[in-house]
Write a protein that holds these residues in place. Structure first.
Motif, PDB file in Angstrom:
ATOM      1  N   LYS A 289     -63.934  21.186  77.590  1.00 18.32           N
ATOM      2  CA  LYS A 289     -64.558  20.447  78.694  1.00 18.32           C
ATOM      3  C   LYS A 289     -65.084  19.101  78.187  1.00 18.32           C
ATOM      4  CE  LYS A 289     -65.716  24.478  81.502  1.00 18.32           C
ATOM      5  NZ  LYS A 289     -66.775  25.254  82.184  1.00 18.32           N
ATOM      6  N   GLU A 291     -65.839  14.893  78.763  1.00 15.83           N
ATOM      7  CA  GLU A 291     -66.336  14.008  79.822  1.00 15.83           C
ATOM      8  C   GLU A 291     -65.492  12.755  79.978  1.00 15.83           C
ATOM      9  OE1 GLU A 291     -68.741  14.631  82.020  1.00 15.83           O
ATOM     10  OE2 GLU A 291     -68.854  16.646  81.127  1.00 15.83           O
ATOM     11  N   GLN A 292     -64.917  12.282  78.884  1.00 16.49           N
ATOM     12  CA  GLN A 292     -64.150  11.047  78.882  1.00 16.49           C
ATOM     13  C   GLN A 292     -62.794  11.286  78.219  1.00 16.49           C
ATOM     14  OE1 GLN A 292     -65.101   8.247  80.356  1.00 16.49           O
ATOM     15  NE2 GLN A 292     -67.112   9.090  80.919  1.00 16.49           N
ATOM     16  N   ARG A 305     -61.900  18.852  87.847  1.00 18.65           N
ATOM     17  CA  ARG A 305     -62.673  18.563  86.647  1.00 18.65           C
ATOM     18  C   ARG A 305     -63.332  19.846  86.134  1.00 18.65           C
ATOM     19  NH1 ARG A 305     -63.994  13.612  84.816  1.00 18.65           N
ATOM     20  NH2 ARG A 305     -65.618  13.448  83.234  1.00 18.65           N
TER      21      ARG A 305
END
Length: 353
Positions: A289, A291-292, A305
């Motif tokens: 997981k 974020e970017q 997401r």
């Protein structure tokens, strides 16, 4: 020494015509596509605005978020929309399309060809074959398929096809195109609600006929148009078939690397994965997981997401090095050795190319 300032040079008619010829060749059509002065989402919305009207019924296939958005634009224009939706880890089947056509009796059908958001690829040829049997107007979002999959639009009988340059073609994202068949132009022209004097007007951008007076639209972004010409020339030099094979090889090599890492693809049917993006099911693996984006490994968009990762192996990244780098990134997130997975990538790549 004085420097001669040449200033801005607008797109010439010769450049405009060359771009049209290159696009037509890419799409294997004898009809010059419309050059759209913006990212491909503008062309997709322009299609919806040009064909939607009260009294028109569409079968809209939804296998990802862009299908949902297109249906909303059709409804905004007053059209009746029957939706054929499947879970986003699947693609539609030709049998389901045939049954939906028989049930809903639409005038037109719309779908996304390849889904970079979900990593699936719909069976475009089979869908269009079913549409031809029922004499439907056909609308395809092939923004993420062009250059990575076959797209012979005249042979398939497609009426309106949106394409973009920033994926498999390795071009700019500031200019795009919509291919329109003669039947597609008639369908637009018969719609009293089709926009004119608008950024959403396909009619305003319609390419000229033989010998017809024409001024290159001044709002077509010149630098992006020239960059697209260069990208299409590069594709022609490499050979479109070779470009497609390279994307197929990247998809197969990525899948091989994922298997070696013990990861599961997001798309349930491996035979229907996109050649541009491989999606990875996260499941309960918290280490995946992110974020970017990390290189060409990116988190899922919107509702996806946290559910999947995307490996965007398109354009220049449809290469063995690009895939190997992505597999090393995933191995690093999992904190495992990548050696076996890299061997699997190389074996799959060499077997394909």
């Amino acid at each position: 020494m004085n420097t001669i300032q040449t200033g801005f040079v607008p797109l010439t008619r010769e450049e405009y015509d060359k771009l049209g010829r290159l696009l037509a060749g890419l799409l294997r059509t004898k009809h010059t596509p419309v050059i759209i002065p913006g990212e491909a989402i503008l062309g997709i919305e322009a299609i919806a605005a040009s064909i939607a009207a009260p009294g028109r019924k569409f079968l809209n296939i939804v296998t990802g978020p862009y299908g949902t958005l297109f249906g909303e634009w059709l409804e905004r224009g007053g059209a009746e929309v029957e939706e054929l939706r499947v879970p986003f880890d699947e693609v539609v089947t030709a049998e389901a399309v045939e049954a939906a056509i028989e049930r809903s009796k639409p005038q037109a059908i719309s779908f996304v060809h390849a889904e970079v958001v979900t990593g699936g690829s719909n069976p475009a040829a089979a869908i269009l074959e079913a549409a031809r049997r029922h004499d439907l107007i056909t609308v395809i979002d092939s923004v993420s398929a062009v250059g990575g999959e076959e797209l012979p639009i005249d042979e398939w009988g497609a009426d309106l096809v949106a394409i973009g340059a920033q994926k498999a073609l390795g071009g700019p994202n500031g200019v795009s195109a919509v291919a329109v068949s003669p039947r597609g132009w008639d369908y637009i022209a018969s719609n009293e609600r089709a926009p004119r004097s608008s950024i959403l007007s396909l009619l305003d951008l319609k390419p000229p006929g033989e010998g017809e007076a024409f001024r290159v639209p001044p709002y077509i972004p010149t630098l992006e148009a020239r960059a697209l010409i260069a990208a299409l020339e590069a594709v022609a030099a490499e050979g479109l078939e070779r470009v497609i094979r390279r994307h197929e090889a990247a998809a197969e090599a990525t899948a091989a690397g994922l298997r070696a890492l013990g990861l599961e693809g997001w798309q349930r049917d491996a035979s229907r994965r996109s050649t541009l993006t491989t999606t990875v099911r996260i499941g309960g693996e918290e280490r995946l997981k992110i974020e970017q984006p990390i290189g060409i490994v990116a988190p899922g968009d919107g509702e996806l997401r946290g559910q999947l990762l995307r490996v965007n192996h398109f354009g220049a990244n449809a290469s063995r090095v690009g895939v190997e780098t992505a597999i090393k990134t995933l191995a690093g997130l999992l904190q495992i050795d990548a050696a076996q997975a890299i061997e699997a990538v190389r074996a799959a790549w060499e077997a394909r190319l």
